[in-house]
Design an enzyme around this catalytic site. Structure first.
Site, PDB file in Angstrom:
ATOM      1  N   HIS A 207      -2.968  -8.677  11.260  1.00  0.00           N
ATOM      2  CA  HIS A 207      -3.340  -7.450  10.553  1.00  0.00           C
ATOM      3  C   HIS A 207      -2.165  -6.500  10.335  1.00  0.00           C
ATOM      4  CE1 HIS A 207      -7.777  -7.670  10.286  1.00  0.00           C
ATOM      5  NE2 HIS A 207      -7.717  -8.343  11.404  1.00  0.00           N
TER       6      HIS A 207
ATOM      7  N   LYS B   5      -8.513   8.156   6.193  1.00  0.00           N
ATOM      8  CA  LYS B   5      -8.002   6.984   6.899  1.00  0.00           C
ATOM      9  C   LYS B   5      -7.274   7.453   8.153  1.00  0.00           C
ATOM     10  CE  LYS B   5      -6.041   5.595   3.159  1.00  0.00           C
ATOM     11  NZ  LYS B   5      -6.453   4.211   3.093  1.00  0.00           N
ATOM     12  N   ARG B   6      -7.010   6.538   9.032  1.00  0.00           N
ATOM     13  CA  ARG B   6      -6.253   6.848  10.235  1.00  0.00           C
ATOM     14  C   ARG B   6      -4.955   7.550   9.879  1.00  0.00           C
ATOM     15  NH1 ARG B   6      -2.533   3.297  12.790  1.00  0.00           N
ATOM     16  NH2 ARG B   6      -3.156   1.695  11.296  1.00  0.00           N
TER      17      ARG B   6
ATOM     18  N   LYS C  57       0.910   5.742   5.995  1.00  0.00           N
ATOM     19  CA  LYS C  57      -0.195   6.001   5.076  1.00  0.00           C
ATOM     20  C   LYS C  57       0.068   7.241   4.212  1.00  0.00           C
ATOM     21  CE  LYS C  57      -3.546   3.669   8.061  1.00  0.00           C
ATOM     22  NZ  LYS C  57      -3.976   2.576   7.173  1.00  0.00           N
TER      23      LYS C  57
ATOM     24  N   THR D 270      -9.439  -1.305   3.598  1.00  0.00           N
ATOM     25  CA  THR D 270     -10.829  -1.506   3.164  1.00  0.00           C
ATOM     26  C   THR D 270     -11.438  -0.218   2.635  1.00  0.00           C
ATOM     27  OG1 THR D 270     -11.586  -1.198   5.450  1.00  0.00           O
ATOM     28  CG2 THR D 270     -11.300  -3.466   4.686  1.00  0.00           C
TER      29      THR D 270
ATOM     30  N   LYS E 142     -14.230   0.523  -0.516  1.00  0.00           N
ATOM     31  CA  LYS E 142     -15.447   1.336  -0.425  1.00  0.00           C
ATOM     32  C   LYS E 142     -15.513   2.351  -1.557  1.00  0.00           C
ATOM     33  CE  LYS E 142     -15.219   0.495   4.472  1.00  0.00           C
ATOM     34  NZ  LYS E 142     -14.453   0.858   5.672  1.00  0.00           N
TER      35      LYS E 142
END
Length: 778
Positions: free
Chosen positions: A327, A511-512, A517, A619, A623
């Site tokens: 991952h 998101k985290r 990110k 993911t 969504k």
């Protein structure tokens, strides 16, 4: 289900349902369903021992709030909603019920989606993990900082789990023994084709009872020391590991659930098929969801040896049973453990690892491979990804780009040695949870136009393409989005005291919180637009609410600093009366699955802006896509496949691909960029010029230094925040301009929903079943 409404009404009226508090109603309704389903749960347990089953080992299962998803999949939701409504109760109002937050992010949510999809697609899958007493922490935002509180997710009970006392397993950790007690959580498939999959979570308990004489003597700590030490193992998800004690606890968790799961799998096989262990691969395959469960490999070999299987045969069996999902694209994120610590906690497993290293060394020599980086044990470290890569029959990445990066970089040596072992299975999400439950208005819209087959065959969503030029459908699609935005606004007001304007464009990044990110780039862009608005430089600005939801790991100082910075910007923007009707910045506190369900249904724009080449898949992007939000994104992870499916004309992409981004990063000079771009420099310097207060922590200055000068462990601006800033801000402006054409923007959103079928986790688990596991219908 026949008669369920009448049965529920009768029982509810007899038990005084209307007089109960919310938690009591939740338990009553959950218990009602579980009692009704108990015969099928029992049948599912016995059925699994008779067929080849995939066992999915994961440190995380981010299940969220269970009740609505379970009722939806069982076809009970509407009947029970009607029954409760006749008594004046809304069963949709369970906001007080905590999420089953036994996960940190995409890894755990993926595992939850796979259970749902396997149950629906009639694929035999069991999950194994840890029943953490406290899940992912509850986030409080106090004085501009994130603070963590224990997440007591069982405070209203755990009615969806069944304790299996008689199936407890004894696990040895160093010189002590711990009981692993299983709790089974059924996951119900949708429709008549579906089955029940089981998620078995292990709770750590002491084998020693409370020492009553010590307790009676007032030595309370000594009396319960062994019990508390054992229970600590399953107390908290991802305990901090900065100190040696934290590292030991984390490794203990991995050994604990890996050993218990391996024993349980072998015991189940033995009860059904006797001691013919050569047949084990015909009935079991074990999927490692990242490296956390990798200690299951030596655990299985050791426990086979304990049953009389010679070491070479046990290794051969393990090599035909295990599969490994990677991952990460960052080699530094691959898990390693101190060899001395592992030897102390699991001496028997360590001896097996030494022997496996010997086998690996021999095979590498025979193949002419010289690469110490592939060793399982080297320089006093045990490398879990190497162990998983060597002993697994299949390795898979989770998006096409991710798998390419694994082959050419992260797992290059393994791909060279075993060219047929590495494959791709792109991640997916369950459309039942993320459209059917999360967005019932859009789900009804879809079903009215193409029927309800999309609930089990998501490819049928492509039928919505026939409505891309139907004005009535586009306006209904836009109306549904507006209603979902109003629903989100009500939730923000009632649950958080946050006022939002549903008439604005909702630009959302959830998101985290991690540097790669690039929530910081988002924050810089917002501040740039704020300055432009104040100076009258953006006359055509689309009124926008910029919405964040994120948690930082408790020990991740920079991520916490970025949250502090976003909150400071929010205070500046939201306190400015001149811009109140043009711009808002909202940070949703304690972001979780239940908030995600509301946010993805309300988003107008999906922020997926990680630096190209850093996100394995994602993911959250799927969504939002399923719910009809165009993506503002980079050429990274599964974004590329979204682009391929829905078209660049229906999304807003910026920057370069992963290889070109790496080239640009190597030549990047952020200092010179800031010298040449005064407007960007003004934004970045707010970290150090006193515009914002970091509460004396010094973290803003540290963030500024990381961007402009770097550190001894990374180059300046190592996630290309400044390098991509201009292209990102331009793409964001393009999206805002497109939003003004309501019908065209609705068509872009509907095109995304129509193309989302390939990102169903139903497709993902079918690919695993066919290409990796060899189970079920495939």
């Amino acid at each position: 289900m026949s008669g369920i409404k009448e049965e529920f009404l009768a029982e509810a009226q007899r038990c005084g349902y209307t007089a109960m508090e919310a938690g009591e109603r939740y338990r009553f309704l959950s218990d009602f369903v579980m009692r009704r389903m108990l015969p099928q749960i029992t049948e599912a347990r016995s059925r699994a021992a008779q067929e080849k089953t995939a066992y999915y080992l994961s440190a995380e299962f981010l299940m969220g709030r269970m009740i609505h998803a379970n009722l939806y999949n069982l076809g009970m939701l509407e009947e029970l909603r009607e029954a409760a409504a006749e008594m004046g109760v809304d069963i949709g109002n369970f906001e007080e019920v905590p999420d089953h937050a036994l996960g940190n992010g995409g890894l755990g949510r993926l595992a939850a989606c796979f259970l749902d999809s396997s149950a629906t697609q009639d694929i035999p899958l069991w999950g194994y993990g840890i029943r953490y007493r406290y899940g992912l922490f509850s986030q409080r935002l106090s004085a501009g900082f994130q603070e963590e509180e224990a997440d007591d997710w069982m405070r209203m009970g755990d009615p969806w789990s069944i304790r299996r006392e008689s199936e407890a397993v004894s696990v040895t950790l160093g010189r002590r023994r711990v009981r692993a007690v299983p709790y089974d959580m059924p996951v119900f498939g949708y429709g008549e084709r579906g089955r029940i999959c089981i998620l078995r979570l292990w709770q750590a308990e002491s084998e020693e009872p409370l020492k009553l004489p010590l307790f009676e003597a007032g030595r309370y700590s000594a009396a319960s020391a062994q019990r508390e030490r054992a229970e600590r193992i399953s107390a908290v998800l991802y305990p901090g590991d900065a100190a040696a004690a934290g590292k030991e606890l984390r490794l203990s968790q991995e050994i604990f659930f890996s050993e218990a799961s391996a024993e349980d799998i072998l015991r189940r096989f033995g009860q059904a098929h006797g001691q013919d262990w050569e047949k084990l691969p015909e009935y079991a395959v074990i999927q490692l969801n990242d490296t956390h469960p990798t200690m299951a490999i030596p655990a299985l070999i050791s426990r086979l040896e304990g049953r009389g299987v010679p070491f070479p045969a046990a290794v051969s069996l393990a090599g035909r049973i295990f599969a490994y999902t990677n991952h990460t694209v960052m080699a530094e994120a691959l898990e390693e453990w101190d060899e001395a610590l592992l030897r102390r906690l699991a001496p028997r497993a360590h001896r097996i690892l030494v022997r496996l290293q010997g086998l690996l060394t021999q095979e590498m020599a025979e193949r002419g491979v010289e690469d110490e980086g592939m060793h399982i044990i080297a320089h006093g470290r045990v490398r879990m990804a190497n162990l998983a890569s060597f002993m697994s029959m299949r390795i898979n990445g989770v998006a096409k780009l991710h798998t390419e990066i694994l082959r050419r970089d992260v797992l290059r040596g393994w791909h060279g040695m075993y060219p047929d072992k590495l494959t791709n299975v792109t991640n997916g999400i369950t459309q039942r949870r993320w459209l059917g439950v999360a967005n019932p208005l859009l789900a009804e819209f879809v079903t009215e136009r193409i029927g309800d087959g999309w609930l089990t065959e998501a490819d049928q969503l492509s039928g919505l393409g026939a409505y891309l030029h139907d004005t009535d459908s586009l306006r209904e699609f836009a109306r549904i989005r507006r209603e979902n935005k109003r629903r989100l606004v009500r939730a923000l007001e009632t649950q958080c005291g946050i006022t939002a304007d549903a008439s604005m464009m909702f630009d959302i990044q959830i998101k985290r919180l991690h540097e790669y990110k690039r929530q910081l780039m988002n924050a810089f862009s917002i501040l740039r637009m704020y300055f432009d608005l104040r100076e009258g430089a953006a006359p055509d600005f689309q009124p926008t609410a910029y919405i964040f939801g994120a948690k930082s790991a408790p020990g991740y100082a920079r991520a916490k600093g970025i949250i502090r910075y976003i909150l400071a910007i929010a205070h500046l923007v939201n306190s400015d009366p001149a811009l109140r009707e043009r711009m808002q910045v909202i940070f949703v506190p304690d972001y979780n699955v239940s908030w995600a369900e509301k946010l993805v249904a309300a988003g107008d724009l999906s922020e997926q802006i990680s630096m190209a080449g850093t996100e394995a898949s994602g993911t959250g992007n799927m969504k939002f896509m399923l719910n009809g939000a165009p993506t503002l994104g980079t050429y990274d992870g599964a974004n590329l496949e979204i682009l391929e499916a829905a078209g660049e004309e229906n999304n807003f992409f910026f920057g370069a691909d992963a290889q070109e981004t790496a080239r640009r990063l190597a030549e990047h000079n952020p200092g010179r960029m800031l010298e040449e771009d005064a407007r960007l420099r003004r934004v970045v310097d707010t970290l150090i010029d006193g515009t914002f207060d970091d509460g004396g922590s010094g973290i803003f200055a540290e963030l500024h230094h990381a961007l402009t000068a770097g550190t001894d462990w990374h180059r300046p601006d190592h996630y290309f925040v400044l390098g991509d800033f201009g292209a990102y801000t331009d793409a964001r402006r393009r999206a805002a301009a497109a939003y003004r054409d309501t019908d065209r923007y609705a068509a872009m959103g509907l095109a995304n929903t129509a193309a989302a079928g390939r990102f169903s986790s139903d497709r993902s688990v079918r690919e695993y079943a066919q290409r990796v596991w060899g189970v079920g219908r495939g």
